[in-house]
Design a protein around this motif. Structure first.
Motif, PDB file in Angstrom:
ATOM      1  N   GLN A  64       0.832  -1.195   0.000  1.00  0.00           N
ATOM      2  CA  GLN A  64       0.000   0.000   0.000  1.00  0.00           C
ATOM      3  C   GLN A  64       0.872   1.251   0.000  1.00  0.00           C
ATOM      4  OE1 GLN A  64      -2.984   0.132   3.113  1.00  0.00           O
ATOM      5  NE2 GLN A  64      -4.520  -0.672   1.714  1.00  0.00           N
ATOM      6  N   ASP A  65       0.409   2.269  -0.717  1.00  0.00           N
ATOM      7  CA  ASP A  65       1.030   3.589  -0.698  1.00  0.00           C
ATOM      8  C   ASP A  65       0.014   4.560  -0.098  1.00  0.00           C
ATOM      9  OD1 ASP A  65       2.682   5.723  -1.051  1.00  0.00           O
ATOM     10  OD2 ASP A  65       2.819   5.559  -3.249  1.00  0.00           O
ATOM     11  N   LEU A  66       0.486   5.515   0.674  1.00  0.00           N
ATOM     12  CA  LEU A  66      -0.368   6.554   1.232  1.00  0.00           C
ATOM     13  C   LEU A  66      -0.124   7.850   0.473  1.00  0.00           C
ATOM     14  CD1 LEU A  66      -0.127   5.905   5.083  1.00  0.00           C
ATOM     15  CD2 LEU A  66      -2.097   5.507   3.592  1.00  0.00           C
ATOM     16  N   VAL A  67      -1.150   8.341  -0.173  1.00  0.00           N
ATOM     17  CA  VAL A  67      -1.050   9.576  -0.950  1.00  0.00           C
ATOM     18  C   VAL A  67      -1.531  10.747  -0.090  1.00  0.00           C
ATOM     19  CG1 VAL A  67      -1.803  10.805  -3.015  1.00  0.00           C
ATOM     20  CG2 VAL A  67      -1.359   8.340  -3.115  1.00  0.00           C
ATOM     21  N   HIS A  68      -0.705  11.793  -0.039  1.00  0.00           N
ATOM     22  CA  HIS A  68      -1.005  12.989   0.746  1.00  0.00           C
ATOM     23  C   HIS A  68      -1.679  14.004  -0.175  1.00  0.00           C
ATOM     24  CE1 HIS A  68       0.625  16.048   3.908  1.00  0.00           C
ATOM     25  NE2 HIS A  68      -0.662  15.799   4.028  1.00  0.00           N
ATOM     26  N   PHE A  69      -2.877  14.434   0.195  1.00  0.00           N
ATOM     27  CA  PHE A  69      -3.690  15.340  -0.623  1.00  0.00           C
ATOM     28  C   PHE A  69      -3.828  16.677   0.128  1.00  0.00           C
ATOM     29  CE2 PHE A  69      -7.722  17.275  -1.707  1.00  0.00           C
ATOM     30  CZ  PHE A  69      -7.896  17.053  -3.066  1.00  0.00           C
ATOM     31  N   ILE A  70      -3.419  17.777  -0.504  1.00  0.00           N
ATOM     32  CA  ILE A  70      -3.478  19.101   0.129  1.00  0.00           C
ATOM     33  C   ILE A  70      -4.291  20.040  -0.754  1.00  0.00           C
ATOM     34  CG2 ILE A  70      -2.147  21.067   0.995  1.00  0.00           C
ATOM     35  CD1 ILE A  70       0.246  19.169   1.269  1.00  0.00           C
ATOM     36  N   PHE A  71      -5.301  20.667  -0.158  1.00  0.00           N
ATOM     37  CA  PHE A  71      -6.109  21.677  -0.837  1.00  0.00           C
ATOM     38  C   PHE A  71      -6.391  22.802   0.156  1.00  0.00           C
ATOM     39  CE2 PHE A  71     -10.448  23.344  -1.726  1.00  0.00           C
ATOM     40  CZ  PHE A  71     -10.169  23.982  -2.936  1.00  0.00           C
ATOM     41  N   GLU A  72      -5.827  23.967  -0.151  1.00  0.00           N
ATOM     42  CA  GLU A  72      -5.943  25.122   0.737  1.00  0.00           C
ATOM     43  C   GLU A  72      -5.499  24.718   2.149  1.00  0.00           C
ATOM     44  OE1 GLU A  72      -9.969  26.558   0.265  1.00  0.00           O
ATOM     45  OE2 GLU A  72      -9.445  27.647  -1.565  1.00  0.00           O
ATOM     46  N   ASP A  73      -6.371  24.858   3.147  1.00  0.00           N
ATOM     47  CA  ASP A  73      -6.006  24.505   4.520  1.00  0.00           C
ATOM     48  C   ASP A  73      -6.385  23.064   4.885  1.00  0.00           C
ATOM     49  OD1 ASP A  73      -5.078  27.089   4.948  1.00  0.00           O
ATOM     50  OD2 ASP A  73      -7.044  27.805   5.602  1.00  0.00           O
ATOM     51  N   HIS A  74      -6.808  22.301   3.894  1.00  0.00           N
ATOM     52  CA  HIS A  74      -7.279  20.932   4.146  1.00  0.00           C
ATOM     53  C   HIS A  74      -6.214  19.922   3.713  1.00  0.00           C
ATOM     54  CE1 HIS A  74     -11.213  22.746   4.789  1.00  0.00           C
ATOM     55  NE2 HIS A  74     -11.076  23.363   3.619  1.00  0.00           N
ATOM     56  N   GLU A  75      -5.996  18.937   4.555  1.00  0.00           N
ATOM     57  CA  GLU A  75      -5.048  17.870   4.236  1.00  0.00           C
ATOM     58  C   GLU A  75      -5.677  16.519   4.593  1.00  0.00           C
ATOM     59  OE1 GLU A  75      -1.142  18.254   5.774  1.00  0.00           O
ATOM     60  OE2 GLU A  75      -1.043  20.437   5.479  1.00  0.00           O
ATOM     61  N   VAL A  76      -5.570  15.578   3.676  1.00  0.00           N
ATOM     62  CA  VAL A  76      -6.041  14.217   3.932  1.00  0.00           C
ATOM     63  C   VAL A  76      -5.027  13.241   3.360  1.00  0.00           C
ATOM     64  CG1 VAL A  76      -8.488  14.813   3.916  1.00  0.00           C
ATOM     65  CG2 VAL A  76      -7.370  14.103   1.787  1.00  0.00           C
ATOM     66  N   MET A  77      -5.121  11.992   3.835  1.00  0.00           N
ATOM     67  CA  MET A  77      -4.294  10.922   3.274  1.00  0.00           C
ATOM     68  C   MET A  77      -5.216   9.767   2.903  1.00  0.00           C
ATOM     69  SD  MET A  77      -0.902  10.936   5.694  1.00  0.00           S
ATOM     70  CE  MET A  77       0.057   9.991   4.514  1.00  0.00           C
ATOM     71  N   PHE A  78      -4.962   9.147   1.755  1.00  0.00           N
ATOM     72  CA  PHE A  78      -5.768   7.994   1.360  1.00  0.00           C
ATOM     73  C   PHE A  78      -4.853   6.910   0.800  1.00  0.00           C
ATOM     74  CE2 PHE A  78      -5.696  10.968  -2.204  1.00  0.00           C
ATOM     75  CZ  PHE A  78      -5.357  10.163  -3.281  1.00  0.00           C
ATOM     76  N   PRO A  79      -5.229   5.646   1.027  1.00  0.00           N
ATOM     77  CA  PRO A  79      -4.369   4.539   0.597  1.00  0.00           C
ATOM     78  C   PRO A  79      -4.620   4.141  -0.853  1.00  0.00           C
ATOM     79  CG  PRO A  79      -6.219   3.679   1.829  1.00  0.00           C
ATOM     80  CD  PRO A  79      -6.371   5.177   1.828  1.00  0.00           C
ATOM     81  N   ILE A  80      -3.577   3.681  -1.505  1.00  0.00           N
ATOM     82  CA  ILE A  80      -3.666   3.063  -2.831  1.00  0.00           C
ATOM     83  C   ILE A  80      -3.022   1.682  -2.729  1.00  0.00           C
ATOM     84  CG2 ILE A  80      -2.826   3.112  -5.216  1.00  0.00           C
ATOM     85  CD1 ILE A  80      -3.045   6.103  -5.178  1.00  0.00           C
ATOM     86  N   THR A  81      -3.744   0.656  -3.129  1.00  0.00           N
ATOM     87  CA  THR A  81      -3.198  -0.702  -3.117  1.00  0.00           C
ATOM     88  C   THR A  81      -2.449  -0.969  -4.420  1.00  0.00           C
ATOM     89  OG1 THR A  81      -4.968  -1.515  -1.699  1.00  0.00           O
ATOM     90  CG2 THR A  81      -3.753  -3.159  -2.960  1.00  0.00           C
ATOM     91  N   ILE A  82      -1.203  -1.350  -4.279  1.00  0.00           N
ATOM     92  CA  ILE A  82      -0.372  -1.714  -5.432  1.00  0.00           C
ATOM     93  C   ILE A  82      -0.344  -3.237  -5.494  1.00  0.00           C
ATOM     94  CG2 ILE A  82       1.897  -1.529  -6.509  1.00  0.00           C
ATOM     95  CD1 ILE A  82       2.381   0.906  -4.641  1.00  0.00           C
ATOM     96  N   GLN A  83      -0.879  -3.803  -6.548  1.00  0.00           N
ATOM     97  CA  GLN A  83      -0.958  -5.260  -6.631  1.00  0.00           C
ATOM     98  C   GLN A  83      -0.765  -5.721  -8.063  1.00  0.00           C
ATOM     99  OE1 GLN A  83      -4.363  -6.955  -4.741  1.00  0.00           O
ATOM    100  NE2 GLN A  83      -3.798  -9.063  -5.236  1.00  0.00           N
ATOM    101  N   LYS A  84       0.109  -6.700  -8.223  1.00  0.00           N
ATOM    102  CA  LYS A  84       0.312  -7.273  -9.549  1.00  0.00           C
ATOM    103  C   LYS A  84      -0.918  -8.089  -9.917  1.00  0.00           C
ATOM    104  CE  LYS A  84       3.610  -9.898 -12.347  1.00  0.00           C
ATOM    105  NZ  LYS A  84       3.829  -8.800 -13.287  1.00  0.00           N
ATOM    106  N   PRO A  85      -1.467  -7.876 -11.099  1.00  0.00           N
ATOM    107  CA  PRO A  85      -2.670  -8.627 -11.493  1.00  0.00           C
ATOM    108  C   PRO A  85      -2.392 -10.130 -11.556  1.00  0.00           C
ATOM    109  CG  PRO A  85      -2.302  -6.753 -12.962  1.00  0.00           C
ATOM    110  CD  PRO A  85      -1.065  -6.906 -12.134  1.00  0.00           C
TER     111      PRO A  85
END
Length: 338
Positions: A64-85
């Motif tokens: 899993q990778d955690l992507v950091h998302f920043i918009f103005e004063d808002h910050e969130v993190m969401f996971p992305i699953t990396i998986q070989k098909p």
């Protein structure tokens, strides 16, 4: 309306890009781990965000990778699953019950009971394949139409025999029976298959032996940091009814009479360190990986008890202490309640 709407995305194990975007909008960091998207309005920004692609920059089968998302004063993190098909593994559904199901059993010093079992099977299913794992002290050859006996070194054990048998199954399903069971008038493999085919997420379906519909749930409590958890077995407890089948309930483990999807059981396997008395341990290893149900109307008989002294001597060596030590280590536990 925003004059400038900007989002910054940061990833650790991958790179990001926006393949196409309207003229007058800006994207910096294409195909890099830090991507900045600027647009003249929130509407346009959302349209560009909908096109963002992520590509892994590392090779691992699954992470899993955690992507950091920043918009103005808002910050969130969401996971992305990396998986070989992976590619699908399919089983021929077969034309009849004989090609869909294999009957498997493990035997040890109980050839008389085994002969009774096979005879009762053949009275209802003359052609279905029967596989036998045998680690008796002195092997007696078991012969018959479509009966295959796999001999093992002496007293290798219960779960080693199960592993051997499942490795040889070529059908979509296998039916597990003990060597002292008895097919009776109401025994029906077709009923098992009907339910399993109607509920494709179901991995194991248990029945009742001699009128006893034994089933249980497992409760696992994670321990505090640095110590193991606790696992308890709740007899006759269920999670929920099985939708569409009033006599069936969803559970975590069932009696020693069950139909199972071959590929699902192979993914869990049977621990060969458990030699003498073991059953619930398979379902413990399968907790969270197998969907299990039990149905009252799926019945089989049990032969009258008539074990030899030699059999009883081996059976009474039940490995309780060794089993607990194995669970404490392998399953990271501090307490087990059966």
């Amino acid at each position: 309306m925003y004059a400038d709407a900007c989002v910054i995305l940061n990833a650790k194990h991958g790179v990001m890009a926006v393949p196409t975007f309207p003229e007058g909008q800006a994207v910096t960091g294409q195909n890099q781990s830090a991507l900045e998207i600027s647009a003249t309005s929130l509407v346009t920004l959302n349209e560009m965000l909908a096109q963002v692609t992520y590509s892994s920059a590392v090779y691992l089968l699954k992470m899993q990778d955690l992507v950091h998302f920043i918009f103005e004063d808002h910050e969130v993190m969401f996971p992305i699953t990396i998986q070989k098909p992976s590619i699908p593994v399919l089983y021929d559904p077969g034309a009849d019950i004989n090609s869909m199901v294999t009957i498997v059993t493990k035997t040890f010093l109980r050839y008389k009971q085994l002969a009774v079992l096979i005879k009762s099977i053949r009275e209802k299913y003359p052609d279905i394949q029967i596989l036998i794992a045998d680690d008796s002290l002195k092997i007696e050859k078991v012969e018959g139409h479509n009966v295959y006996q796999y001999t093992m070194p002496h007293a290798q054990g219960w779960f080693a025999g199960r592993n051997l048998l499942v490795s040889q199954v070529t059908s979509k399903y296998f039916l597990w029976v003990d060597d002292d069971f008895l097919f009776v008038k109401d025994t029906s493999i077709e009923k098992f298959v009907e339910i399993m085919e109607a509920v494709p997420n179901l991995d194991v379906l248990g029945g009742a032996v001699g009128g006893d519909q034994f089933y249980f749930t497992l409760e696992h409590e994670v321990g505090a940091e640095g110590e193991g958890g606790c696992l308890s077995r709740r007899k006759k407890q269920r999670h929920a009814p099985l939708d569409g089948y009033e006599d069936c309930v969803l559970v975590d483990g069932v009696v020693n009479y069950f139909l199972a999807r071959t590929d699902a059981v192979r993914r869990v396997g049977f621990d060969p360190l458990l030699q003498r008395t073991a059953h619930s341990e398979f379902f413990m290893d399968g907790l969270g990986r197998l969907l299990v149900a039990s149905c009252a109307g799926l019945v089989i008989g049990h032969q009258k008890h008539r074990s030899s002294r030699q059999y009883v001597r081996f059976r009474q060596n039940n490995q309780v202490k060794d089993k607990l030590q194995l669970h404490y280590f392998k399953n990271y536990l501090k307490c087990v309640a059966f």
